[in-house]
Design an enzyme around this catalytic site. Structure first.
Site, PDB file in Angstrom:
ATOM      1  N   ASP A  38       6.525   2.164   0.069  1.00 55.57           N
ATOM      2  CA  ASP A  38       5.101   2.417   0.308  1.00 55.57           C
ATOM      3  C   ASP A  38       4.384   2.952  -0.932  1.00 55.57           C
ATOM      4  OD1 ASP A  38       3.403   2.017   2.513  1.00 55.57           O
ATOM      5  OD2 ASP A  38       4.592   3.346   3.775  1.00 55.57           O
ATOM      6  N   SER A  69      -2.113   3.429   7.087  1.00 56.98           N
ATOM      7  CA  SER A  69      -2.586   4.210   5.944  1.00 56.98           C
ATOM      8  C   SER A  69      -3.611   5.247   6.415  1.00 56.98           C
ATOM      9  CB  SER A  69      -3.142   3.275   4.867  1.00 56.98           C
ATOM     10  OG  SER A  69      -3.274   3.951   3.643  1.00 56.98           O
ATOM     11  N   HIS A  79       3.056  -0.848   0.074  1.00 55.59           N
ATOM     12  CA  HIS A  79       2.018  -0.334   0.966  1.00 55.59           C
ATOM     13  C   HIS A  79       1.205  -1.504   1.535  1.00 55.59           C
ATOM     14  CE1 HIS A  79      -0.298   2.902   2.615  1.00 55.59           C
ATOM     15  NE2 HIS A  79      -1.433   2.493   2.065  1.00 55.59           N
TER      16      HIS A  79
END
Length: 553
Positions: free
Chosen positions: A334, A209, A453
């Site tokens: 995600d 991320s 995610h």
């Protein structure tokens, strides 16, 4: 007799316990903790080694002054000052620039091992070098990766939120302090890791991320020349729409007003003298989204093009990574965690997601191209719908839109830029698709949910092995695959070649082939594919940019 043999074996194991003992670093002597993992397998764990001094407010980090005696590196140090999960309080400390090291000893003391340096994610707002923890089980413990892959793992702390990324857009507060912290840690590892049995010429960065974007920034900046051999970006690259704030002054003025500072030429001076907790609280963001104002537009505490760490737009800096091997990918859903905030109906199995909300979301994400942009986007995403799309089809489409926009398309663009500028550096692309473990079991996780995610983190860090009761054998399979690919890549620059065998040979990504590997527990050689989501990549990177711009900030 049996008791005597057992005692003798234990004694011999203790005598030959493989350990670095006290290690000499540039700041002084450090001693970690040695643990026995099995016959002929030990590990030294060092927690809380300072890689820089206590940072000055809104200043680049500086070398640590050092210490006398032996530093007992046995406990994690405070995370950097940041907002709590509810965004209504702060915790952590300004004294937070520490790193942790896991050194495996298999049969003999570690020497010349590859080094993997982890950069945590958290939207540049939150996070810590050790990650979330439950009963002393830390998410970012490097133990499983280090032991299984025979690599040294390092995790580092860096400033986040206002103290790490607030910028006035000029020399007053140039920003990027968190990136400079990461860079200082990388440089420290380069200078000191040989004393821990590591090879300073074989350092691999990996992160997820905001950490994945940070990894990308670190190989693009001219300030890391010669430090980094390879890099892995998971669900985040420097050209993600949330990774660079092109107008940081606007938010800096909002923060200044909250802490009673002027917004004129005295703003930076006043902010530097303001209480750090007040500054951190003032750097809160609005976590509510809607189809008309998606959450991504609120993620404004992020890196900036400062003319120093980032001398140009990241897309123009890939020549700096020409000789760095680069692996990057995204999770197949995600965007789900963000879609749930922007279009909450996607998580309800009982109600439809209105087509109007899909159109409004696309209009928001393509707003600079006006009606033409949103109409093109809608036709691209509904091409396979037919006349009566099912409720699930519509919901999956909304998740795909945010997954593409926030993560997958920018990652493909970054891979293409890396491959097109490559010298000796090789490029590898993946899609992680192991379904979410809570899908269909816990609200708000629908039964059709793929990899959300951050779902990849538990597998990369070997949680199915360290906490086996929480996982099925299939989860241990995918965790084993990822550790094998990641550590093979760190050793050789090729995820297929190293000490660990893999279920499929992963071809390099090239500018004309666009090959990628889909990773999940069922994978085999048929999971090697090419041109990932090509229609959508083409829309976002080619069709949309070439439409006339009708609106800009």
């Amino acid at each position: 007799m049996l008791g005597f043999l057992v005692a003798a074996t234990v004694l011999l194991e203790a005598v030959s316990a493989t350990s670095l003992g006290v290690v000499s670093t540039e700041g002084g002597m450090v001693e970690g903790k040695n643990i026995r993992l099995g016959s002929q397998r030990h590990m030294d764990v060092f927690k809380g080694i300072p890689f820089a001094g206590v940072p000055g407010r809104f200043e680049k980090p500086s070398r640590h002054p050092g210490w006398d005696g032996i530093l007992k590196a046995t406990d994690f140090r405070d995370r950097c000052l940041q907002l709590t999960v509810l965004l209504n309080d702060v915790y952590g400390s300004e004294d937070c620039l520490y790193l942790n090291i896991w050194v495996p000893h298999i049969n003999s003391v570690a020497t010349n091992l590859p080094v993997m340096v982890w950069i945590f994610g958290g939207g540049f707002l939150a996070g810590a070098s050790f990650g979330a923890n439950f009963l002393d089980n830390y998410l970012y413990s490097g133990q499983e990766i280090a032991d299984r892959g025979n690599v040294i793992v390092v995790t580092l702390g860096y400033r986040v939120g206002s103290l790490g990324f607030l910028s006035t857009g000029d020399a007053g507060l140039p920003g990027n302090y968190g990136l400079w912290d990461q860079q200082a840690a990388i440089a420290w590892v380069h200078r000191n890791i040989r004393s821990f049995g590591g090879d300073p010429s074989n350092i691999t960065l990996f992160g997820e991320s905001a950490g994945g974007a940070s990894v990308n920034f670190q190989i693009l900046t001219p300030h890391n020349k010669g430090f980094i051999k390879r890099a892995i970006s998971q669900s985040g690259v420097a050209i993600c729409p949330w990774a660079v704030n092109k107008n940081p002054r606007k938010f800096a003025e909002e923060v200044a007003l909250k802490v009673n500072c002027p917004t004129d030429h005295n703003m930076a001076k006043c902010l530097k003298m303001t209480d750090p907790k007040a500054l951190t609280l003032a750097g809160t963001i609005n976590m509510s989204g809607s189809p008309d104002a998606p959450l991504v537009y609120n993620l404004v505490l992020s890196p900036v093009i400062d003319g120093d760490f980032l001398p140009d737009d990241p897309s123009e800096l890939f020549h700096n990574a020409a000789n760095v091997d680069y692996m990057a990918g995204a999770n197949d859903m995600d965007g789900h965690i963000f879609t749930g905030l922007d279009v909450p109906s996607v998580n309800s199995g009982l109600i439809d997601t209105p087509i109007d909300e899909v159109k409004r979301l696309l209009a928001s994400l393509t707003k600079e191209k006006g009606t033409l942009g949103s109409e093109n986007a809608f036709s691209t995403y509904t091409l396979d719908w037919g006349s009566k799309p099912s409720r699930e089809t519509v919901k999956k489409t909304v998740v795909a839109i945010e997954t593409d926009y926030l993560f997958l398309i920018p990652t493909q663009a970054a891979l293409y830029l890396h491959a097109s500028k490559a010298g000796t550096g090789r490029t590898f692309s993946y899609l992680f698709s192991e379904p979410n473990r809570l899908g269909g079991i816990v609200t708000p996780f629908p039964s059709w949910l793929g990899a959300d995610h951050a779902d990849d983190l538990q597998y990369v860090f070997g949680k199915p092995f360290s906490t086996p009761l929480g996982y099925w054998p299939s989860h241990r399979a995918v965790s084993g695959y990822m550790i094998a690919y990641w550590t093979n890549f760190a050793k050789t620059g090729n995820p297929n070649t190293g000490n660990l065998s893999v279920p499929a040979s992963w071809p390099a990504f090239t500018s004309n082939g666009h090959q990628f590997l889909e990773i999940n527990s069922k994978m085999d050689s048929s999971y090697v594919q090419q041109k990932l989501r090509f229609r959508y990549v083409n829309f976002w990177t080619s069709v949309l940019p070439n439409l006339p711009t009708v609106y800009s900030e």
